[in-house]
Write a protein that holds these residues in place. Structure first.
Motif, PDB file in Angstrom:
ATOM      1  N   GLY A 122     -24.895   5.050 -30.770  1.00 45.06           N
ATOM      2  CA  GLY A 122     -26.184   4.555 -31.234  1.00 45.06           C
ATOM      3  C   GLY A 122     -27.147   4.338 -30.101  1.00 45.06           C
ATOM      4  N   SER A 123     -28.427   4.558 -30.372  1.00 45.09           N
ATOM      5  CA  SER A 123     -29.457   4.387 -29.356  1.00 45.09           C
ATOM      6  C   SER A 123     -29.962   2.949 -29.350  1.00 45.09           C
ATOM      7  N   VAL A 124     -30.663   2.595 -28.298  1.00 44.82           N
ATOM      8  CA  VAL A 124     -31.203   1.252 -28.142  1.00 44.82           C
ATOM      9  C   VAL A 124     -32.702   1.287 -28.414  1.00 44.82           C
ATOM     10  N   ALA A 125     -33.154   0.452 -29.317  1.00 42.52           N
ATOM     11  CA  ALA A 125     -34.583   0.396 -29.604  1.00 42.52           C
ATOM     12  C   ALA A 125     -35.315  -0.195 -28.416  1.00 42.52           C
ATOM     13  N   LEU A 162     -30.235  13.777 -15.240  1.00 45.52           N
ATOM     14  CA  LEU A 162     -30.216  12.652 -14.312  1.00 45.52           C
ATOM     15  C   LEU A 162     -31.597  12.011 -14.288  1.00 45.52           C
ATOM     16  N   ALA A 163     -31.647  10.731 -13.958  1.00 47.74           N
ATOM     17  CA  ALA A 163     -32.925  10.011 -13.929  1.00 47.74           C
ATOM     18  C   ALA A 163     -32.919   8.976 -12.817  1.00 47.74           C
ATOM     19  N   SER A 164     -34.070   8.806 -12.180  1.00 45.34           N
ATOM     20  CA  SER A 164     -34.196   7.752 -11.173  1.00 45.34           C
ATOM     21  C   SER A 164     -34.163   6.391 -11.851  1.00 45.34           C
ATOM     22  N   ASP A 165     -34.014   5.356 -11.047  1.00 43.20           N
ATOM     23  CA  ASP A 165     -33.882   4.004 -11.596  1.00 43.20           C
ATOM     24  C   ASP A 165     -35.167   3.490 -12.232  1.00 43.20           C
ATOM     25  N   ASP A 166     -36.275   4.244 -12.110  1.00 37.21           N
ATOM     26  CA  ASP A 166     -37.515   3.858 -12.775  1.00 37.21           C
ATOM     27  C   ASP A 166     -37.357   3.898 -14.288  1.00 37.21           C
ATOM     28  N   PHE A 167     -36.407   4.687 -14.773  1.00 35.55           N
ATOM     29  CA  PHE A 167     -36.225   4.883 -16.206  1.00 35.55           C
ATOM     30  C   PHE A 167     -35.125   3.993 -16.773  1.00 35.55           C
ATOM     31  N   GLN A 168     -35.284   3.658 -18.033  1.00 44.40           N
ATOM     32  CA  GLN A 168     -34.202   3.064 -18.809  1.00 44.40           C
ATOM     33  C   GLN A 168     -33.672   4.147 -19.745  1.00 44.40           C
ATOM     34  N   VAL A 169     -32.371   4.409 -19.681  1.00 44.66           N
ATOM     35  CA  VAL A 169     -31.774   5.426 -20.537  1.00 44.66           C
ATOM     36  C   VAL A 169     -31.484   4.799 -21.904  1.00 44.66           C
ATOM     37  N   MET A 172     -28.221  19.552 -23.955  1.00 45.32           N
ATOM     38  CA  MET A 172     -28.121  18.114 -23.720  1.00 45.32           C
ATOM     39  C   MET A 172     -29.473  17.472 -24.008  1.00 45.32           C
ATOM     40  N   ALA A 173     -29.485  16.324 -24.661  1.00 50.55           N
ATOM     41  CA  ALA A 173     -30.739  15.633 -24.973  1.00 50.55           C
ATOM     42  C   ALA A 173     -30.629  14.163 -24.587  1.00 50.55           C
ATOM     43  N   SER A 174     -31.690  13.626 -24.026  1.00 47.40           N
ATOM     44  CA  SER A 174     -31.752  12.206 -23.679  1.00 47.40           C
ATOM     45  C   SER A 174     -33.111  11.640 -24.031  1.00 47.40           C
ATOM     46  N   VAL A 175     -33.122  10.381 -24.404  1.00 45.85           N
ATOM     47  CA  VAL A 175     -34.372   9.637 -24.583  1.00 45.85           C
ATOM     48  C   VAL A 175     -34.415   8.590 -23.478  1.00 45.85           C
ATOM     49  N   LEU A 176     -35.518   8.587 -22.738  1.00 40.31           N
ATOM     50  CA  LEU A 176     -35.673   7.676 -21.599  1.00 40.31           C
ATOM     51  C   LEU A 176     -36.965   6.906 -21.739  1.00 40.31           C
TER      52      LEU A 176
END
Length: 352
Positions: free
Chosen positions: A88-91, A320-327, A343-347
């Motif tokens: 599950g994703s985080v709102a 991959l994402a820098s620490d500026d993002f919340q995954v 592959m899919a991500s929401v950041l």
């Protein structure tokens, strides 16, 4: 109990030693000892064997299960690079970016005589969800089909801004304005590109990466399919595969170092998508992922395998994402073409 299973106890100890060697594989430069890379490749099977030993000793109510359990826990970061427990994703109320990375294999069907995929089949990689950004590898496709693919991506998915040169294998497509682009190819297909995007007033630098291919899958496929393969020919094929793998892993190490240096110089938040052609227990992955978040490790669920070709158990595609993002989310998707999974991500980025 000691008298009944001495060989199994020693096998378990040797297994644990092998597993610890796999943990060390990312720290050994292939130019110094390329053979060590093979140890990292065995990690999924070493992990499975440790789990089986845990179950075996537990069934016997023997405390020896603690040895393999301790081994897995000590290598927890390796474990979660292959197995995810997030469901599950985080709102979140921050501005979000929905990103996909996909080695499209030139839009060829993987199981159907390599025929060209229909443009509509691209919809599977979006899974009926809005996507803001796609990093494609092996995007050159069939020349006669590229216009239909591009029309679909622009008009159906609203990815109207494109960093791509006709005939090139790397492409970044996005709904955000593109401020600046750059690229470098190490050969015809492998290299990296970047694009600076204006994401609602924040500049984000996106890297699209395709590291050196091993170029052994075609030989492996022939060996699997040829039932009449002789012993001499099989050994010759194995030697050819080993030689190609040695050259590829050393090239990937140099490529990863160059790309990591470019990422480190970015003055903006960074997103990286791509086919690294290497597993998490590798020098190349360790070099590229240093200082960045692996979105599968943050939000993935289930087994993280991304390659569905004839060499099983490989996770070689990453976001991959820098620490500026919340995954916020990670998802593997299915498609009727390519030997890779999208592959899919929401950041999320902090609101200004």
């Amino acid at each position: 109990m000691k008298a009944r299973f001495p060989l199994l106890r020693w096998a378990n100890i040797l297994l644990i030693i092998g597993t610890f060697l796999a943990y060390l594989a990312p720290y050994v430069h292939p130019a110094q000892f390329w053979q060590f890379t093979f140890v990292g490749l065995t990690y999924p099977w070493l992990l499975l064997a440790n789990v089986l030993f845990i179950l075996f000793w537990l069934a016997l109510r023997n405390r020896y299960f603690l040895f393999s359990l301790g081994c897995i826990l000590l290598g927890w970061q390796h474990f979660i690079s292959l197995v995810g427990f997030h469901f599950g994703s985080v709102a979140d109320t921050k501005q979000t970016i929905s990103m996909v990375t996909f080695n499209a294999c030139n839009f060829k069907h993987f199981r159907h005589n390599r025929a060209a995929a229909d443009a509509v089949e691209l919809s599977n990689i979006f899974n009926h969800k809005k996507v803001d950004l796609v990093c494609f590898q092996e995007f050159s496709g069939y020349p006669r089909s590229m216009d239909s693919y591009l029309d679909f991506l622009k008009n159906t998915e609203n990815l109207k801004n494109i960093a791509w040169k006709k005939g090139n294998d790397l492409a970044i497509l996005t709904s955000y304005p593109i401020l600046k682009t750059g690229e470098k190819y190490f050969n015809r297909t492998n290299g990296y590109q970047f694009a600076d995007l204006n994401v609602n007033g924040t500049t984000v630098r996106v890297f699209n990466v395709h590291l050196q291919s091993n170029d052994v899958s075609s030989i492996a496929e022939r060996m699997v399919e040829d039932e009449n393969l002789g012993e001499k020919e099989a050994l010759r094929n194995v030697r050819t595969m080993a030689g190609r793998f040695k050259r590829a892993v050393q090239k990937r190490a140099r490529q990863a170092e160059e790309i990591a240096a470019a990422i480190a110089k970015s003055p903006y938040p960074v997103l990286v998508g791509g086919d690294f052609n290497d597993i998490p227990q590798s020098y190349s992955y360790h070099t590229l992922a240093k200082g960045l978040q692996d979105t599968f490790k943050k939000k993935g669920s289930g087994i993280g395998i991304t390659y569905v070709g004839n060499i099983p158990g490989l996770r070689i595609d990453y976001i991959l994402a820098s620490d500026d993002f919340q995954v916020l989310d990670y998802e593997k998707r299915r498609t009727s073409f390519s030997d890779h999974r999208p592959m899919a991500s929401v950041l999320a980025l902090p609101l200004k």
